[in-house]
Design an enzyme around this catalytic site. Structure first.
Site, PDB file in Angstrom:
ATOM      1  N   ASP A  32      14.139  40.653  89.983  1.00 52.17           N
ATOM      2  CA  ASP A  32      15.348  41.369  90.360  1.00 52.17           C
ATOM      3  C   ASP A  32      15.123  42.847  90.025  1.00 52.17           C
ATOM      4  O   ASP A  32      14.349  43.166  89.134  1.00 52.17           O
ATOM      5  CB  ASP A  32      16.483  40.757  89.530  1.00 52.17           C
ATOM      6  CG  ASP A  32      17.687  41.652  89.419  1.00 52.17           C
ATOM      7  OD1 ASP A  32      18.320  41.893  90.440  1.00 52.17           O
ATOM      8  OD2 ASP A  32      18.008  42.077  88.295  1.00 52.17           O
ATOM      9  N   THR A  34      17.636  45.797  89.611  1.00 51.75           N
ATOM     10  CA  THR A  34      18.502  46.481  88.653  1.00 51.75           C
ATOM     11  C   THR A  34      18.514  45.787  87.297  1.00 51.75           C
ATOM     12  O   THR A  34      18.846  44.614  87.199  1.00 51.75           O
ATOM     13  CB  THR A  34      19.938  46.550  89.208  1.00 51.75           C
ATOM     14  OG1 THR A  34      19.863  46.896  90.578  1.00 51.75           O
ATOM     15  CG2 THR A  34      20.772  47.553  88.450  1.00 51.75           C
ATOM     16  N   ASP A 228      18.075  39.856  84.935  1.00 52.61           N
ATOM     17  CA  ASP A 228      18.947  40.154  83.802  1.00 52.61           C
ATOM     18  C   ASP A 228      20.233  39.356  83.874  1.00 52.61           C
ATOM     19  O   ASP A 228      21.083  39.456  83.009  1.00 52.61           O
ATOM     20  CB  ASP A 228      19.245  41.652  83.723  1.00 52.61           C
ATOM     21  CG  ASP A 228      20.022  42.152  84.934  1.00 52.61           C
ATOM     22  OD1 ASP A 228      20.199  41.367  85.883  1.00 52.61           O
ATOM     23  OD2 ASP A 228      20.440  43.314  84.935  1.00 52.61           O
TER      24      ASP A 228
END
Ligand code: ADP
Ligand code: MG
Length: 341
Positions: A32, A34, A228
């Site tokens: 991922d 961000t 995250d």
């Protein structure tokens, strides 16, 4: 046990032995953007407004909604408003659409804050014109009031200093790196080019992230997913091995097999090294466990007796048995001293 312990020492928390075993076979790592490749602490870069709108007016409206959101972009918008000492308005019927943006009412006016796709889907007008005025490959947050686009805020989210080396090491380990992000293609592409990432998919919502993992799994690839958890917890749970950033959400850490305490992808490289070393060690141990028996049992059974008159004294047999256990234990403990960069 030694492998998992060694991992913990280096800030790589591995849930169980099965995860460590699976990691060895992983050939694709989906990441991922961000908060995983980037710092996930975006900074407001620029506020662009249409004709009759003031920068602060738009920022004030956006920040009032984002005050209720948990997204890092929302937080940066809120901080900017605080910096400019703008008072927040109260918001009714707030709704966060994961991976797209937020929605709510201020003084009975409908406010939308989020991606261009999100606003278009909600029938906001004037998005295309605004989109055309975006020059740089930045993350762009559009704002619409009562179905009319009024401006956008661009944010910069720098790549973590530790990321480039991690990607390089992953490639060296023969792992294919794929980026999956909810952000726009321009920003995604620019980050991917800087990092030499093999494949990029942008504008991907959380459910599609999960579907992507599912599809690749059915193609018999062994997939690890690193994120995250801001909108990829489902994907983390679906992957063969989920790798959560320790700096990310609790859901991610809960659903992942590996947690990188420092929230740094070099931890993933360590995990791959560790699992390969551990599996090699286990194979050596199988050899040690079997070789004594393989040699000892036939002799004890008298295989050499007819020709050489040789039998195995039970005392020597028990010494051999112990040695086999000891060599396995000491070989396993050797893992403690391996140097993993
Ligand atoms: P990534 O997949 O890279 O982690 P996200 O899925 O969290 O990114 O977000 C995708 C995009 O959705 C963001 O780049 C942003 O444009 C938009 N977005 C998501 N949540 C919000 C929010 N609370 N406010 C504004 N925009 C948002
Ligand atoms: Mg994220």
């Amino acid at each position: 046990m030694v492998g998992v312990g060694k991992g913990a020492e280096m800030g790589v928390l591995i849930k169980n032995a099965e995860v460590l075993e699976k990691l060895e076979r992983v050939n694709t790592l989906v990441i991922d953007k961000t908060g995983t490749l980037t710092e996930g602490k975006p900074k407001i870069d620029h506020i662009h407004t249409t004709a009759n709108w003031q920068e602060n007016a738009i920022l004030q409206v956006a920040a009032s909604l984002e005050a209720l959101s948990e997204h890092p972009i929302g937080l940066s918008i809120l901080q900017e408003a605080k910096k400019r000492a703008l008072p927040l308005s109260s918001v009714n019927a707030f709704q966060a659409v994961t991976g797209f943006g937020v929605k709510g009412f201020i003084d009975e006016k409908e406010i939308l804050v989020g991606t261009a796709e999100f606003l278009k889907e909600m029938h906001s007008k004037g998005i295309e014109e605004l989109q055309n005025s975006v020059k740089e490959a930045l993350t762009v947050i559009f704002i619409a009031i009562q179905g009319q686009a009024v401006g956008y805020i661009t944010v910069k989210d720098p790549i973590k200093a530790s990321t480039p080396k991690a990607i390089e090491d992953l490639h060296r380990l023969g792992v294919k790196v794929i980026m999956l992000t909810g952000d726009n293609i321009e920003t995604a592409q620019s980050v991917a080019t800087k990092l030499q990432i093999d494949e990029v998919y942008a504008g991907v919502n959380p459910l599609d992230k999960q579907a992507f993992i599912q599809k690749h799994k059915s193609e018999k690839k062994v997939i690890a997913m690193a994120g995250d958890g801001m909108n990829d917890a489902a994907a983390l749970a679906t992957a063969d091995v989920g790798i959560a950033m320790g700096t990310g959400s609790d859901v991610a850490i809960e659903s992942a097999g590996v947690t990188l305490v420092k929230g740094d992808l070099n931890g993933a490289v360590l995990a791959f090294h560790l699992s390969r070393n551990t599996m090699r060690n286990i194979h050596q141990n199988l050899f040690f466990a079997f070789i004594y028996n393989l040699l000892g049992l036939p002799i004890a059974a008298g295989a050499l007796y007819p020709v050489f008159g040789l039998l195995l004294n039970p005392m020597i047999a028990s010494v051999a048995m112990t040695l086999s256990s000891l060599s396995v234990i000491f070989n396993a403990l050797r893992l403690k001293s391996i140097k993993v960069r």
